[in-house]
Write an enzyme that holds these catalytic residues in place. Sequence first.
Site, PDB file in Angstrom:
ATOM      1  N   TRP A 132       0.879  -1.184   0.000  1.00 20.15           N
ATOM      2  CA  TRP A 132       0.000   0.000   0.000  1.00 20.15           C
ATOM      3  C   TRP A 132       0.905   1.219   0.000  1.00 20.15           C
ATOM      4  CZ3 TRP A 132      -2.039   2.752   4.827  1.00 20.15           C
ATOM      5  CH2 TRP A 132      -3.002   3.704   4.484  1.00 20.15           C
ATOM      6  N   ASP A 213      -0.308  -5.676   9.581  1.00 24.16           N
ATOM      7  CA  ASP A 213      -1.298  -4.655   9.252  1.00 24.16           C
ATOM      8  C   ASP A 213      -2.582  -5.352   8.796  1.00 24.16           C
ATOM      9  OD1 ASP A 213      -2.547  -2.278   8.654  1.00 24.16           O
ATOM     10  OD2 ASP A 213      -1.544  -2.010   6.720  1.00 24.16           O
ATOM     11  N   LYS A 248     -13.307  -0.859   6.391  1.00 23.29           N
ATOM     12  CA  LYS A 248     -13.918  -1.705   5.368  1.00 23.29           C
ATOM     13  C   LYS A 248     -14.954  -2.658   5.944  1.00 23.29           C
ATOM     14  CE  LYS A 248     -10.097  -0.214   3.316  1.00 23.29           C
ATOM     15  NZ  LYS A 248      -8.970   0.425   3.969  1.00 23.29           N
TER      16      LYS A 248
HETATM   17  N1  PMP Z   1      -3.329  -0.753   5.454  1.00 21.59           N
HETATM   18  C1  PMP Z   1      -3.670  -1.161   4.233  1.00 21.59           C
HETATM   19  C2  PMP Z   1      -2.948  -2.306   3.622  1.00 21.59           C
HETATM   20  C3  PMP Z   1      -4.702  -0.522   3.543  1.00 21.59           C
HETATM   21  O1  PMP Z   1      -5.039  -0.951   2.324  1.00 21.59           O
HETATM   22  C4  PMP Z   1      -5.375   0.558   4.157  1.00 21.59           C
HETATM   23  C5  PMP Z   1      -6.505   1.271   3.478  1.00 21.59           C
HETATM   24  N2  PMP Z   1      -6.485   1.399   2.144  1.00 21.59           N
HETATM   25  C6  PMP Z   1      -4.974   0.938   5.435  1.00 21.59           C
HETATM   26  C7  PMP Z   1      -3.958   0.252   6.056  1.00 21.59           C
HETATM   27  C8  PMP Z   1      -5.587   2.073   6.197  1.00 21.59           C
HETATM   28  O2  PMP Z   1      -6.939   2.207   6.175  1.00 21.59           O
HETATM   29  P1  PMP Z   1      -7.738   3.086   7.190  1.00 21.59           P
HETATM   30  O3  PMP Z   1      -6.808   4.133   7.728  1.00 21.59           O
HETATM   31  O4  PMP Z   1      -8.832   3.689   6.386  1.00 21.59           O
HETATM   32  O5  PMP Z   1      -8.219   2.175   8.249  1.00 21.59           O
END
Ligand code: PMP
Length: 403
Positions: A132, A213, A248
Site C-alpha cells: 500500500w 497490518d 472496510k
Molecule cells: N493498510 C492497508 C494495507 C490498507 O489498504 C489501508 C486502506 N487502504 C490501510 C492500512 C488504512 O486504512 P484506514 O486508515 O482507512 O483504516
Amino acid sequence: MSVFSSVEMAPRDPILGLTEAFLADTNPNKVNLGVGVYQDENGKLPVLACVRTVEQQMGSEPKPRGYLPIDGLAAYTTEVAKLVHGADAAEIADGRLVTVQTLSGTGALRVAGDFLHQVNPGAKLLLSDPSWENHQAVFTRSGFEVGSYRYKAADRDGIDFEGMLEDLRAAEKGTVVVLHACCHNPTGYDLSEEQWDQVVQVVTEAELVPLVDMAYQGFAEGPEQDVKAIKKFVATGRPVLNTVSFAKNMSLYGERVGALQVTCTDAEEAKRVLSQLKVLIRTMVSSSPTHGATVVAQVLSDETLRAQWTKELAGMRERIKTMRRKLVEGLAAHGVTPENGKKDMSFIAEQNGMFSFSGLSKEQMVALREKHGVYGTDKGRICVAALNDKNIDHVCAAIADVM
Ligand code: PMP
C-alpha cells in the site's frame, strides 16, 4: 515576501488524482475502479444494518460527548481485543495484550511507527514489494529507513515466496517487518497457512519485529480465519504488533475507527508499553473520537447485532468473490483466453480482498481510461469491490479491447 514563498508544491496523491479525472469524465459508462472502497451491487457505499440500528438508538437517546481516555473507549478496546485475539486468548487473561484506540488503520500504523522507531532508532523497516503506497510515507515520517522484501513475483502471477524468505533471512536483527494479515494491497495475493508458518519461523529465528497490518479482517475468509497470522506470531511468545481497522469491514471509512495492539512478553512490559503509546497518542491527537468506537462496541457486544454484522460482512466478502469469478468468465467470453494467444486471467479468482493486480501495463491502463472510461491505477491495480452486474460487461469488454 510570505513565510511560505519557498514552500514547494507536494506531489499529488495518485489515487485522488484518478478520482478527479473520473469525476470530470463525461463518458456515461465510466467506472471508477481506482478507489479502495467496497461498493454494493448498486455501486453505493453501504451503511450496514447493524450500524444503522445502533445509530438510531444513539439518535433517540443522545449521550454527552466528553473526552475519551487517551487509550480510547474501554468498551471498544475490550471488544477489539476479543474479536482479534479471541475471547479466551491467554495474552488477554495474562494482561500481556495492549489495545489502544487509533484513528483507523493509518493512525495505528503511525503510532506503531513512532513507537518502534523510538524503541530502536537504528532499526530498519521492511515493506512488501509492492505494498500500500502510504506505508512508505507513514513509516518514513516516523523516522524509519524503509526497505522492502520481495513479494509479487516479477515474471509471473503470484508470490515470489522463496525470494521473500531469502530477504527476511538476510534482514538485520531488530528490523521491523510489515506484513499484510490478509487481502494484500495491492496484489490480492495472500500467503497460505503453510507459508505463514514458514514466515513466522524465519521472522522469529532472525529476531525481526513483526507488525501485522490488518485493514481487511473478514474480507478474505472470515473474521476468525483472517487473524491467523497474528495468532501464529503470538504463539511464538515473542512480541508482535498488529493494527485493526473498521473502515472496510463495518463500512465506517470516514469515522476513522481502528486500534493498535501490542502483544508483550508479560503484564509488566505491557504496562510500560501502554504508558509510552499513551504519550504518543496524547501528543498526536490527545484522544480519539467517540462516535465510531461507540458504534463498533455496541455491534460487537450485542449478540443479535454481532450476528447481523457477521452476516453482512459475509455478504460483502461473497459479493467480491462472485465479481472476481464473473470478471474471469466475462473476460474469457470477450476472447481473453490462452487459446486466443491472450493471457490466462483465472488468477483473478484466486486473489483475496478488494484489489486485483490485473497485470495490465501503464499504456493499457491509460487506454482503458481514455477509450472506455474505466479507471484503475497506472500500475494495473483495479478495485474488484467496485464491480457490479451493471458495469461488469463494459469493464470486461474494455479490458479485452486494450489487451
Ligand atoms: N493498510 C492497508 C494495507 C490498507 O489498504 C489501508 C486502506 N487502504 C490501510 C492500512 C488504512 O486504512 P484506514 O486508515 O482507512 O483504516
